[in-house]
Write an enzyme that holds these catalytic residues in place. Structure first.
Site, PDB file in Angstrom:
ATOM      1  N   GLY A  64       0.833  -1.040  -0.097  1.00  0.00           N
ATOM      2  CA  GLY A  64      -0.052  -0.032   0.058  1.00  0.00           C
ATOM      3  C   GLY A  64       0.725   1.167   0.050  1.00  0.00           C
ATOM      4  O   GLY A  64       1.694   1.340   0.765  1.00  0.00           O
ATOM      5  N   SER A  90      -9.894  10.657   8.874  1.00  0.00           N
ATOM      6  CA  SER A  90      -9.599  10.081   7.725  1.00  0.00           C
ATOM      7  C   SER A  90     -10.754  10.345   6.675  1.00  0.00           C
ATOM      8  O   SER A  90     -10.490  10.670   5.509  1.00  0.00           O
ATOM      9  CB  SER A  90      -8.929   8.884   7.874  1.00  0.00           C
ATOM     10  OG  SER A  90     -10.053   7.932   8.486  1.00  0.00           O
ATOM     11  N   GLY A 142      -0.466   4.544   0.123  1.00  0.00           N
ATOM     12  CA  GLY A 142      -1.019   5.525   0.579  1.00  0.00           C
ATOM     13  C   GLY A 142      -0.405   5.991   2.069  1.00  0.00           C
ATOM     14  O   GLY A 142       0.607   5.776   2.117  1.00  0.00           O
ATOM     15  N   ASN A 145     -13.847   5.148  15.162  1.00  0.00           N
ATOM     16  CA  ASN A 145     -14.234   5.679  13.853  1.00  0.00           C
ATOM     17  C   ASN A 145     -15.646   5.852  13.412  1.00  0.00           C
ATOM     18  O   ASN A 145     -16.063   6.633  12.712  1.00  0.00           O
ATOM     19  CB  ASN A 145     -13.668   4.263  12.989  1.00  0.00           C
ATOM     20  CG  ASN A 145     -12.098   4.413  12.765  1.00  0.00           C
ATOM     21  OD1 ASN A 145     -11.578   5.378  12.808  1.00  0.00           O
ATOM     22  ND2 ASN A 145     -11.713   2.995  12.646  1.00  0.00           N
ATOM     23  N   ASN A 153     -11.615  17.301  14.590  1.00  0.00           N
ATOM     24  CA  ASN A 153     -12.048  16.393  15.728  1.00  0.00           C
ATOM     25  C   ASN A 153     -12.503  17.087  17.024  1.00  0.00           C
ATOM     26  O   ASN A 153     -13.551  16.593  17.635  1.00  0.00           O
ATOM     27  CB  ASN A 153     -10.897  15.228  15.765  1.00  0.00           C
ATOM     28  CG  ASN A 153     -10.542  14.527  14.764  1.00  0.00           C
ATOM     29  OD1 ASN A 153     -11.241  14.523  13.726  1.00  0.00           O
ATOM     30  ND2 ASN A 153      -9.705  13.568  14.613  1.00  0.00           N
ATOM     31  N   GLY A 164       0.744   3.332   4.402  1.00  0.00           N
ATOM     32  CA  GLY A 164       1.956   2.480   3.725  1.00  0.00           C
ATOM     33  C   GLY A 164       3.272   3.183   3.976  1.00  0.00           C
ATOM     34  O   GLY A 164       4.183   2.600   4.242  1.00  0.00           O
ATOM     35  N   ALA A 196      -2.141  10.670   9.449  1.00  0.00           N
ATOM     36  CA  ALA A 196      -1.181  10.659   8.445  1.00  0.00           C
ATOM     37  C   ALA A 196      -1.824  11.334   7.200  1.00  0.00           C
ATOM     38  O   ALA A 196      -2.924  10.950   7.055  1.00  0.00           O
ATOM     39  CB  ALA A 196      -0.428   9.623   8.219  1.00  0.00           C
ATOM     40  N   LYS A 242     -11.624   0.579  18.489  1.00  0.00           N
ATOM     41  CA  LYS A 242     -11.274   1.251  17.302  1.00  0.00           C
ATOM     42  C   LYS A 242     -12.535   1.672  16.465  1.00  0.00           C
ATOM     43  O   LYS A 242     -12.807   2.849  15.951  1.00  0.00           O
ATOM     44  CB  LYS A 242     -10.349   0.717  16.295  1.00  0.00           C
ATOM     45  CG  LYS A 242      -9.727   1.508  15.434  1.00  0.00           C
ATOM     46  CD  LYS A 242      -8.810   2.944  15.731  1.00  0.00           C
ATOM     47  CE  LYS A 242      -8.551   3.646  14.498  1.00  0.00           C
ATOM     48  NZ  LYS A 242      -7.821   3.164  13.608  1.00  0.00           N
TER      49      LYS A 242
END
Length: 298
Positions: A7, A247, A9, A184, A198, A12, A126, A180
Protein backbone atom coordinates in the site's frame (compact mmCIF):
# COMPACT_ATOMS: atom_id res chain seq x y z
CA UNK A 1 13.54 -7.96 10.13
CA UNK A 2 12.52 -8.40 6.52
CA UNK A 3 9.20 -6.58 6.16
CA UNK A 4 6.89 -6.12 3.18
CA UNK A 5 4.45 -3.22 3.27
CA UNK A 6 1.56 -3.35 0.81
CA UNK A 7 0.00 0.00 0.00
CA UNK A 8 1.37 3.35 -1.09
CA UNK A 9 -1.15 5.52 0.73
CA UNK A 10 -0.56 7.55 3.88
CA UNK A 11 -0.24 4.55 6.21
CA UNK A 12 1.94 2.54 3.84
CA UNK A 13 4.36 5.45 3.47
CA UNK A 14 4.29 6.22 7.20
CA UNK A 15 5.07 2.64 8.27
CA UNK A 16 7.72 2.24 5.57
CA UNK A 17 9.50 5.37 6.73
CA UNK A 18 9.57 4.62 10.45
CA UNK A 19 10.25 0.88 10.17
CA UNK A 20 12.74 1.34 7.33
CA UNK A 21 15.57 2.71 9.47
CA UNK A 22 16.00 -0.45 11.55
CA UNK A 23 14.61 -3.13 9.23
CA UNK A 24 14.89 -4.35 5.64
CA UNK A 25 11.66 -2.92 4.26
CA UNK A 26 10.20 -3.09 0.76
CA UNK A 27 7.05 -1.14 -0.05
CA UNK A 28 4.75 -2.58 -2.72
CA UNK A 29 2.52 -0.03 -4.45
CA UNK A 30 -0.50 -0.34 -6.70
CA UNK A 31 1.31 1.30 -9.63
CA UNK A 32 4.85 0.82 -10.86
CA UNK A 33 5.00 4.60 -11.39
CA UNK A 34 4.72 5.26 -7.66
CA UNK A 35 7.34 2.60 -6.89
CA UNK A 36 9.68 4.27 -9.38
CA UNK A 37 9.09 7.68 -7.73
CA UNK A 38 9.97 6.23 -4.32
CA UNK A 39 13.08 4.54 -5.71
CA UNK A 40 14.20 7.78 -7.36
CA UNK A 41 13.43 10.24 -4.54
CA UNK A 42 13.43 8.12 -1.39
CA UNK A 43 10.70 8.40 1.25
CA UNK A 44 10.09 11.87 2.71
CA UNK A 45 8.34 12.60 6.00
CA UNK A 46 7.06 15.93 7.32
CA UNK A 47 6.46 16.17 11.07
CA UNK A 48 5.52 19.31 13.00
CA UNK A 49 6.08 21.30 9.82
CA UNK A 50 9.68 20.05 9.49
CA UNK A 51 10.93 17.85 6.64
CA UNK A 52 12.93 15.02 8.18
CA UNK A 53 15.83 13.09 6.69
CA UNK A 54 14.76 11.27 3.49
CA UNK A 55 15.05 7.48 3.55
CA UNK A 56 16.22 5.35 0.64
CA UNK A 57 14.04 2.26 0.50
CA UNK A 58 13.22 -0.65 -1.81
CA UNK A 59 9.98 -0.24 -3.74
CA UNK A 60 8.15 -2.34 -6.32
CA UNK A 61 4.73 -2.80 -7.87
CA UNK A 62 2.33 -5.12 -6.04
CA UNK A 63 2.64 -7.64 -8.89
CA UNK A 64 6.25 -8.27 -7.76
CA UNK A 65 5.32 -9.24 -4.20
CA UNK A 66 5.88 -12.94 -3.46
CA UNK A 67 5.28 -13.09 0.31
CA UNK A 68 8.84 -14.15 1.19
CA UNK A 69 9.37 -11.56 3.95
CA UNK A 70 9.04 -12.46 7.64
CA UNK A 71 6.06 -10.13 8.04
CA UNK A 72 3.81 -8.55 5.43
CA UNK A 73 1.93 -5.44 6.58
CA UNK A 74 -1.24 -4.76 4.57
CA UNK A 75 -1.83 -1.00 4.79
CA UNK A 76 -4.53 -0.49 2.14
CA UNK A 77 -8.02 0.86 2.82
CA UNK A 78 -10.67 -1.67 3.81
CA UNK A 79 -12.55 -1.33 0.51
CA UNK A 80 -9.32 -2.10 -1.43
CA UNK A 81 -8.70 -5.35 0.43
CA UNK A 82 -11.06 -7.55 -1.59
CA UNK A 83 -9.10 -6.76 -4.76
CA UNK A 84 -5.92 -8.09 -3.11
CA UNK A 85 -7.34 -11.25 -1.58
CA UNK A 86 -6.37 -13.64 -4.38
CA UNK A 87 -2.74 -12.45 -4.31
CA UNK A 88 -2.66 -12.60 -0.51
CA UNK A 89 -4.06 -16.14 -0.45
CA UNK A 90 -1.64 -17.31 -3.13
CA UNK A 91 1.58 -15.75 -1.86
CA UNK A 92 1.74 -15.17 1.89
CA UNK A 93 3.70 -17.90 3.66
CA UNK A 94 4.75 -16.72 7.10
CA UNK A 95 3.03 -13.82 8.89
CA UNK A 96 0.70 -11.04 7.83
CA UNK A 97 -0.57 -7.96 9.69
CA UNK A 98 -3.76 -6.17 8.62
CA UNK A 99 -4.22 -2.48 9.48
CA UNK A 100 -7.75 -1.81 8.19
CA UNK A 101 -10.43 0.24 9.93
CA UNK A 102 -13.80 -1.24 10.78
CA UNK A 103 -14.58 -4.89 11.45
CA UNK A 104 -15.93 -6.33 8.21
CA UNK A 105 -12.47 -7.45 7.01
CA UNK A 106 -12.30 -10.10 9.75
CA UNK A 107 -14.39 -12.55 7.74
CA UNK A 108 -12.18 -12.02 4.68
CA UNK A 109 -8.84 -12.52 6.39
CA UNK A 110 -9.96 -15.76 8.04
CA UNK A 111 -9.78 -17.35 4.57
CA UNK A 112 -6.00 -16.81 4.35
CA UNK A 113 -3.81 -19.82 5.13
CA UNK A 114 -0.84 -17.90 6.56
CA UNK A 115 0.90 -19.38 9.57
CA UNK A 116 0.29 -16.25 11.64
CA UNK A 117 -2.40 -13.63 11.05
CA UNK A 118 -2.30 -10.39 13.03
CA UNK A 119 -4.59 -7.36 13.10
CA UNK A 120 -3.73 -3.82 14.07
CA UNK A 121 -5.30 -0.55 15.16
CA UNK A 122 -3.40 2.59 14.14
CA UNK A 123 -3.68 5.72 16.28
CA UNK A 124 -1.48 8.00 14.16
CA UNK A 125 -2.71 10.80 11.94
CA UNK A 126 -1.15 10.90 8.49
CA UNK A 127 -1.82 12.46 5.08
CA UNK A 128 -0.09 11.55 1.83
CA UNK A 129 1.37 14.66 0.19
CA UNK A 130 2.62 13.04 -3.02
CA UNK A 131 3.82 9.65 -4.28
CA UNK A 132 6.80 9.57 -1.92
CA UNK A 133 5.97 12.09 0.85
CA UNK A 134 3.76 11.66 3.92
CA UNK A 135 2.82 14.22 6.57
CA UNK A 136 2.69 12.84 10.12
CA UNK A 137 -0.03 14.95 11.74
CA UNK A 138 -0.56 13.21 15.04
CA UNK A 139 1.68 10.77 16.91
CA UNK A 140 0.10 7.82 18.66
CA UNK A 141 0.69 4.09 18.89
CA UNK A 142 -0.02 1.03 16.77
CA UNK A 143 -1.90 -1.62 18.72
CA UNK A 144 -1.60 -5.17 17.42
CA UNK A 145 -3.04 -8.54 18.38
CA UNK A 146 -2.96 -12.14 17.20
CA UNK A 147 -5.96 -13.20 15.13
CA UNK A 148 -4.52 -16.67 14.49
CA UNK A 149 -1.18 -18.27 15.26
CA UNK A 150 1.71 -17.25 17.52
CA UNK A 151 2.83 -13.81 18.73
CA UNK A 152 6.65 -14.09 18.55
CA UNK A 153 6.99 -12.15 15.27
CA UNK A 154 4.71 -9.41 16.58
CA UNK A 155 6.99 -9.12 19.59
CA UNK A 156 10.01 -8.91 17.31
CA UNK A 157 8.28 -6.23 15.23
CA UNK A 158 7.55 -4.24 18.39
CA UNK A 159 11.21 -4.57 19.45
CA UNK A 160 12.39 -3.34 16.04
CA UNK A 161 10.05 -0.34 15.91
CA UNK A 162 11.60 3.04 16.85
CA UNK A 163 10.76 4.61 20.20
CA UNK A 164 8.77 7.43 18.57
CA UNK A 165 6.68 4.94 16.57
CA UNK A 166 5.71 2.34 19.19
CA UNK A 167 4.05 -0.97 18.35
CA UNK A 168 2.14 -2.53 21.26
CA UNK A 169 0.83 -6.07 21.66
CA UNK A 170 -2.75 -6.38 22.96
CA UNK A 171 -4.16 -9.61 24.45
CA UNK A 172 -7.56 -9.59 22.68
CA UNK A 173 -7.95 -8.68 19.00
CA UNK A 174 -11.75 -8.42 19.27
CA UNK A 175 -11.73 -5.89 22.10
CA UNK A 176 -8.99 -3.89 20.38
CA UNK A 177 -10.86 -3.68 17.06
CA UNK A 178 -14.21 -2.90 18.69
CA UNK A 179 -12.64 0.00 20.61
CA UNK A 180 -11.24 1.39 17.34
CA UNK A 181 -14.54 0.72 15.54
CA UNK A 182 -16.40 2.84 18.11
CA UNK A 183 -13.91 5.69 17.61
CA UNK A 184 -14.26 5.51 13.82
CA UNK A 185 -18.04 5.11 13.91
CA UNK A 186 -18.55 8.33 15.87
CA UNK A 187 -15.71 10.66 14.88
CA UNK A 188 -15.43 9.91 11.15
CA UNK A 189 -19.03 10.36 9.97
CA UNK A 190 -19.77 13.30 12.31
CA UNK A 191 -16.68 15.30 11.30
CA UNK A 192 -17.36 14.54 7.63
CA UNK A 193 -21.01 15.60 7.68
CA UNK A 194 -20.51 18.61 10.01
CA UNK A 195 -17.24 19.59 8.25
CA UNK A 196 -15.30 20.14 11.48
CA UNK A 197 -12.03 19.10 13.09
CA UNK A 198 -12.08 16.27 15.63
CA UNK A 199 -11.89 18.50 18.70
CA UNK A 200 -15.01 20.47 17.81
CA UNK A 201 -17.15 17.39 18.45
CA UNK A 202 -16.47 17.72 22.20
CA UNK A 203 -15.82 21.48 22.39
CA UNK A 204 -19.13 22.48 20.80
CA UNK A 205 -21.90 21.54 23.28
CA UNK A 206 -24.48 21.07 20.53
CA UNK A 207 -22.23 18.75 18.50
CA UNK A 208 -21.33 16.95 21.73
CA UNK A 209 -24.99 16.03 22.25
CA UNK A 210 -25.08 14.31 18.83
CA UNK A 211 -21.68 12.74 19.60
CA UNK A 212 -23.01 11.15 22.82
CA UNK A 213 -26.25 9.93 21.23
CA UNK A 214 -24.44 8.32 18.29
CA UNK A 215 -22.01 6.67 20.71
CA UNK A 216 -24.88 5.28 22.83
CA UNK A 217 -26.54 3.83 19.74
CA UNK A 218 -23.27 2.18 18.64
CA UNK A 219 -22.75 0.81 22.17
CA UNK A 220 -26.28 -0.63 22.16
CA UNK A 221 -25.84 -2.36 18.79
CA UNK A 222 -22.44 -3.77 19.82
CA UNK A 223 -23.70 -4.82 23.25
CA UNK A 224 -20.87 -3.06 25.09
CA UNK A 225 -20.68 -3.78 28.82
CA UNK A 226 -18.44 -0.92 29.95
CA UNK A 227 -20.02 2.00 28.12
CA UNK A 228 -18.28 4.65 30.23
CA UNK A 229 -14.81 3.20 29.48
CA UNK A 230 -15.48 3.32 25.72
CA UNK A 231 -16.96 6.82 25.93
CA UNK A 232 -13.98 8.17 27.86
CA UNK A 233 -11.60 6.60 25.34
CA UNK A 234 -13.59 8.25 22.53
CA UNK A 235 -13.42 11.67 24.21
CA UNK A 236 -9.67 11.23 24.86
CA UNK A 237 -9.03 10.46 21.18
CA UNK A 238 -11.01 13.57 20.17
CA UNK A 239 -8.98 15.77 22.51
CA UNK A 240 -5.62 14.24 21.55
CA UNK A 241 -6.37 14.81 17.85
CA UNK A 242 -8.36 18.03 18.31
CA UNK A 243 -6.67 19.91 15.44
CA UNK A 244 -6.78 16.96 13.02
CA UNK A 245 -9.31 16.23 10.32
CA UNK A 246 -10.50 12.62 10.39
CA UNK A 247 -9.47 10.21 7.63
CA UNK A 248 -13.04 10.14 6.31
CA UNK A 249 -13.15 13.96 6.21
CA UNK A 250 -9.92 13.94 4.16
CA UNK A 251 -11.22 11.19 1.86
CA UNK A 252 -14.36 13.22 1.17
CA UNK A 253 -12.34 16.40 0.67
CA UNK A 254 -9.99 14.73 -1.81
CA UNK A 255 -12.65 12.88 -3.78
CA UNK A 256 -11.65 9.41 -2.58
CA UNK A 257 -14.04 6.61 -1.56
CA UNK A 258 -14.60 6.40 2.18
CA UNK A 259 -14.57 3.37 4.51
CA UNK A 260 -18.17 4.03 5.59
CA UNK A 261 -19.30 0.52 4.57
CA UNK A 262 -16.69 -1.10 6.83
CA UNK A 263 -17.63 1.16 9.74
CA UNK A 264 -21.28 2.29 9.94
CA UNK A 265 -22.24 -0.18 7.22
CA UNK A 266 -21.04 -3.01 9.45
CA UNK A 267 -23.00 -1.63 12.44
CA UNK A 268 -26.10 -1.13 10.32
CA UNK A 269 -25.99 -4.76 9.17
CA UNK A 270 -25.43 -5.88 12.76
CA UNK A 271 -28.45 -3.87 13.95
CA UNK A 272 -30.63 -5.49 11.25
CA UNK A 273 -29.44 -8.97 12.24
CA UNK A 274 -30.31 -8.18 15.87
CA UNK A 275 -33.64 -6.63 14.79
CA UNK A 276 -32.70 -3.37 16.52
CA UNK A 277 -33.56 0.15 15.42
CA UNK A 278 -30.50 2.34 14.87
CA UNK A 279 -31.76 5.62 13.36
CA UNK A 280 -28.57 7.68 13.83
CA UNK A 281 -26.33 4.95 12.39
CA UNK A 282 -28.80 4.61 9.50
CA UNK A 283 -28.97 8.35 8.85
CA UNK A 284 -25.24 9.12 9.03
CA UNK A 285 -24.42 6.08 6.90
CA UNK A 286 -26.80 7.33 4.21
CA UNK A 287 -25.53 10.93 4.54
CA UNK A 288 -22.01 9.78 3.65
CA UNK A 289 -23.22 7.45 0.88
CA UNK A 290 -25.30 10.30 -0.52
CA UNK A 291 -22.29 12.64 -0.49
CA UNK A 292 -20.25 10.01 -2.31
CA UNK A 293 -22.94 9.60 -4.98
CA UNK A 294 -23.35 13.38 -5.33
CA UNK A 295 -19.60 13.71 -5.89
CA UNK A 296 -19.73 11.01 -8.57
CA UNK A 297 -22.35 13.02 -10.43
CA UNK A 298 -25.44 11.14 -9.30
Amino acid sequence: MKIAIIGGGSLGLLFSYYLGFQNEVCIYTRTKEQADEITKNGLHLIKDGIALQPLKIAAAGIQDWRGKEQVTIVAVKQYQLSGLMEELKANVEDSILFLQNGYSHIEMISEIQAQNIFVGSVEHGAVRVNAYTVQHNGSGVTRTAVFRGESHLLRELAKNAPADFPVLLEPDYNEMLIKKLVVNAVINPLTSVLQVRNGELVDNPFYFEIFKQLFLECALVLGLDQEEVYLQNLITVCKKTEYNHSSMYKDMENGRPTEIDAILGYLLELSKNKKMKAPLIHNYYHCIKGKEQEREGG
